[in-house]
Design a protein around this motif. Structure first.
Motif, PDB file in Angstrom:
ATOM      1  N   GLY A  39      -6.015   7.127   3.099  1.00  0.00           N
ATOM      2  CA  GLY A  39      -5.181   7.801   4.142  1.00  0.00           C
ATOM      3  C   GLY A  39      -4.686   6.632   4.920  1.00  0.00           C
ATOM      4  N   SER A  68       2.282  12.199   0.132  1.00  0.00           N
ATOM      5  CA  SER A  68       1.575  13.469   0.585  1.00  0.00           C
ATOM      6  C   SER A  68       2.752  14.515   0.501  1.00  0.00           C
ATOM      7  CB  SER A  68       0.858  13.290   1.745  1.00  0.00           C
ATOM      8  OG  SER A  68       1.731  13.448   2.976  1.00  0.00           O
ATOM      9  N   THR A 112     -10.946  10.988  -2.084  1.00  0.00           N
ATOM     10  CA  THR A 112     -10.625   9.775  -3.215  1.00  0.00           C
ATOM     11  C   THR A 112     -11.317  10.483  -4.559  1.00  0.00           C
ATOM     12  OG1 THR A 112     -10.378   8.241  -1.433  1.00  0.00           O
ATOM     13  CG2 THR A 112     -10.358   7.505  -3.879  1.00  0.00           C
ATOM     14  N   PHE A 120      -1.505   7.667  -4.543  1.00  0.00           N
ATOM     15  CA  PHE A 120      -1.661   6.257  -3.816  1.00  0.00           C
ATOM     16  C   PHE A 120      -2.141   5.195  -4.703  1.00  0.00           C
ATOM     17  CE2 PHE A 120      -5.544   9.150  -3.979  1.00  0.00           C
ATOM     18  CZ  PHE A 120      -6.493   8.253  -5.107  1.00  0.00           C
ATOM     19  N   SER A 123      -8.411   2.734   2.422  1.00  0.00           N
ATOM     20  CA  SER A 123      -9.341   3.557   1.931  1.00  0.00           C
ATOM     21  C   SER A 123     -10.870   3.274   2.584  1.00  0.00           C
ATOM     22  CB  SER A 123      -9.297   3.415   0.405  1.00  0.00           C
ATOM     23  OG  SER A 123     -10.006   1.949   0.062  1.00  0.00           O
ATOM     24  N   LEU A 149       1.358   5.538  -0.281  1.00  0.00           N
ATOM     25  CA  LEU A 149       0.814   6.788  -0.280  1.00  0.00           C
ATOM     26  C   LEU A 149       1.896   7.975  -0.166  1.00  0.00           C
ATOM     27  CD1 LEU A 149      -1.823   8.813   0.218  1.00  0.00           C
ATOM     28  CD2 LEU A 149      -1.567   8.471   2.646  1.00  0.00           C
ATOM     29  N   ARG A 207       0.987  -1.120  -0.048  1.00  0.00           N
ATOM     30  CA  ARG A 207       0.144   0.205  -0.155  1.00  0.00           C
ATOM     31  C   ARG A 207       0.757   1.259  -0.039  1.00  0.00           C
ATOM     32  NH1 ARG A 207      -2.125  -4.209   2.453  1.00  0.00           N
ATOM     33  NH2 ARG A 207      -4.480  -4.494   2.293  1.00  0.00           N
ATOM     34  N   TYR A 228      -1.328  14.244  -3.749  1.00  0.00           N
ATOM     35  CA  TYR A 228      -1.393  13.021  -2.960  1.00  0.00           C
ATOM     36  C   TYR A 228      -1.537  11.886  -3.818  1.00  0.00           C
ATOM     37  CZ  TYR A 228      -2.388  16.468   0.681  1.00  0.00           C
ATOM     38  OH  TYR A 228      -2.389  17.567   1.609  1.00  0.00           O
TER      39      TYR A 228
END
Length: 397
Positions: free
Chosen positions: A337, A35, A350, A185, A80, A33, A31, A183
């Motif tokens: 997140g 930012s 999203t 993801f 999510s 992510l 996973r 962001y």
């Protein structure tokens, strides 16, 4: 299985640390992510957050506390949540979490992605067709002018199919390098499904008792011509329709967050943020929490769904969405997140995303419809928003 995050943290002074996590992403196990504050990669699954009748925040707290270890960093949940409040979450406590500085601070993110010679040929289906979407916008406008409600966000999808499964890591790298300050993801969203995207919008973050929210509403497509691009930005800042749409969202954010704060700072006028494809009206809201036990997810759930992704009044807008959209939004306009066991975290709206399943990609884009909206303008806005993902996969409308 528990692993010390101290052993996995990438040194903050290491050039290339963020891009190394981006390059290491594997959809089978990971996973990802990125930012403006962090880049993180979760590997493996120590626990999945169950779907049952207990409050989601309680389920998460129990899963994280069960993995808290003395002297080790707080464990993290990552993943999510869907648009529908009663749909199952896709949240996991990873076995390992690797942290790095933001992608935008990594000089290697400026290097071009290697050209992919054999990108798949995509067959594109619009759902609904543009004319049907325009009819839904016109019907919503008529109801608003009759006083039934104030705003609704109507979305449409593009269903892309190809002879082979898409290269999700390559897709993620292109999205990240296109907008490294946003962001980006890639997380599982269900059995056999992966949610991939590059959202410009922070729903809310919490760090050491302080919150930040960054609602976006009101947008205009970018232009490759510099003078025209500037003209569009200025026009957006002066647009009564877009300023009203933005003010409605900011007011809702203020109302939702105020009960949690001893102080809340909300600028009087919006500024602009830009992505590679769009200009957006933006307001950065900051506040000090009254209760140190209020978590990032507590705040996110209080905000979700904002008028920026649903409409107002919320219940009426949800009903209009269900009547007007011939598909299930799934993770689209939910949140993606992370949160640690101390309550700190970041939750992102999203949008600018797609859900991959087998040889299919399902892209989403929506537009805020108010009484002054026109079907042609809102259809064009969704087409512009699709550009973020279409460019990343080598497809077009």
């Amino acid at each position: 299985m528990s692993t010390s995050l101290h052993e996995l943290t990438v040194p903050l002074i290491s050039p290339g640390a963020a891009t190394a996590l981006l390059e290491a992403y594997s959809p089978a196990t990971d996973r990802f992510l990125a930012s403006p504050r962090h880049t993180l990669l979760g590997r493996g699954t120590a626990a999945e957050i169950p779907h049952d009748d207990r409050p989601l925040t309680l389920r998460i707290r129990e899963a994280l506390e069960a993995r808290r270890r003395p002297g080790a960093p707080a464990p993290v949940v990552l993943g999510s949540l869907p648009f529908a409040p009663d749909a199952p979450p896709a949240l996991t406590v990873p076995e390992e979490v690797h942290w790095a500085p933001p992608l935008r601070e990594d000089p290697l993110v400026a290097l071009p992605v290697p050209h992919q010679e054999d990108r798949p040929r995509w067959r594109v289906t619009e759902v609904p067709a543009p004319e049907r979407y325009g009819e839904a916008v016109a019907a919503a406008v008529a109801r608003m002018r009759a006083g039934e409600f104030d705003k609704v966000v109507l979305a449409r999808t593009l269903e892309l199919t190809s002879p082979r499964e898409p290269d999700l890591p390559a897709m993620l790298r292109r999205l990240a390098r296109r907008d490294p300050a946003g962001y980006t993801f890639a997380v599982p969203s269900g059995p056999g499904r992966t949610l991939v995207g590059a959202s410009p919008e922070l729903l809310v973050s919490r760090q050491d008792g302080r919150l930040v929210a960054n609602p976006l509403a009101g947008s205009a497509p970018r232009s490759t011509d510099l003078a025209e691009d500037v003209r569009r930005a200025v026009a957006l800042l002066e647009s009564p329709k877009d300023l009203h749409e933005h003010a409605v969202v900011v007011a809702a954010v203020r109302e939702a967050l105020a009960p949690y704060c001893t102080s809340l700072e909300v600028p009087e006028r919006p500024t602009l943020v830009r992505t590679a494809a769009m200009w957006h009206l933006s307001t950065t809201v900051t506040g000090e929490l009254t209760d140190v036990d209020t978590t990032a997810l507590d705040l996110a759930l209080a905000l979700h769904p904002t008028p920026a992704v649903c409409g107002t009044p919320t219940d009426v807008a949800r009903a209009v969405i269900a009547e007007s959209e011939p598909f299930d939004r799934g993770p689209y306009t939910g949140m993606v997140g992370w949160q640690d066991a101390d309550g700190d975290g970041e939750w992102v709206v999203t949008i600018r995303c797609a859900e991959a399943e087998g040889r299919t990609l399902r892209l989403f884009a929506g537009a805020g419809v108010v009484a002054e909206s026109s079907p042609e303008a809102e259809t064009a806005e969704t087409a512009a928003k699709f550009r973020t993902f279409l460019d990343a996969v080598g497809a077009s409308l």
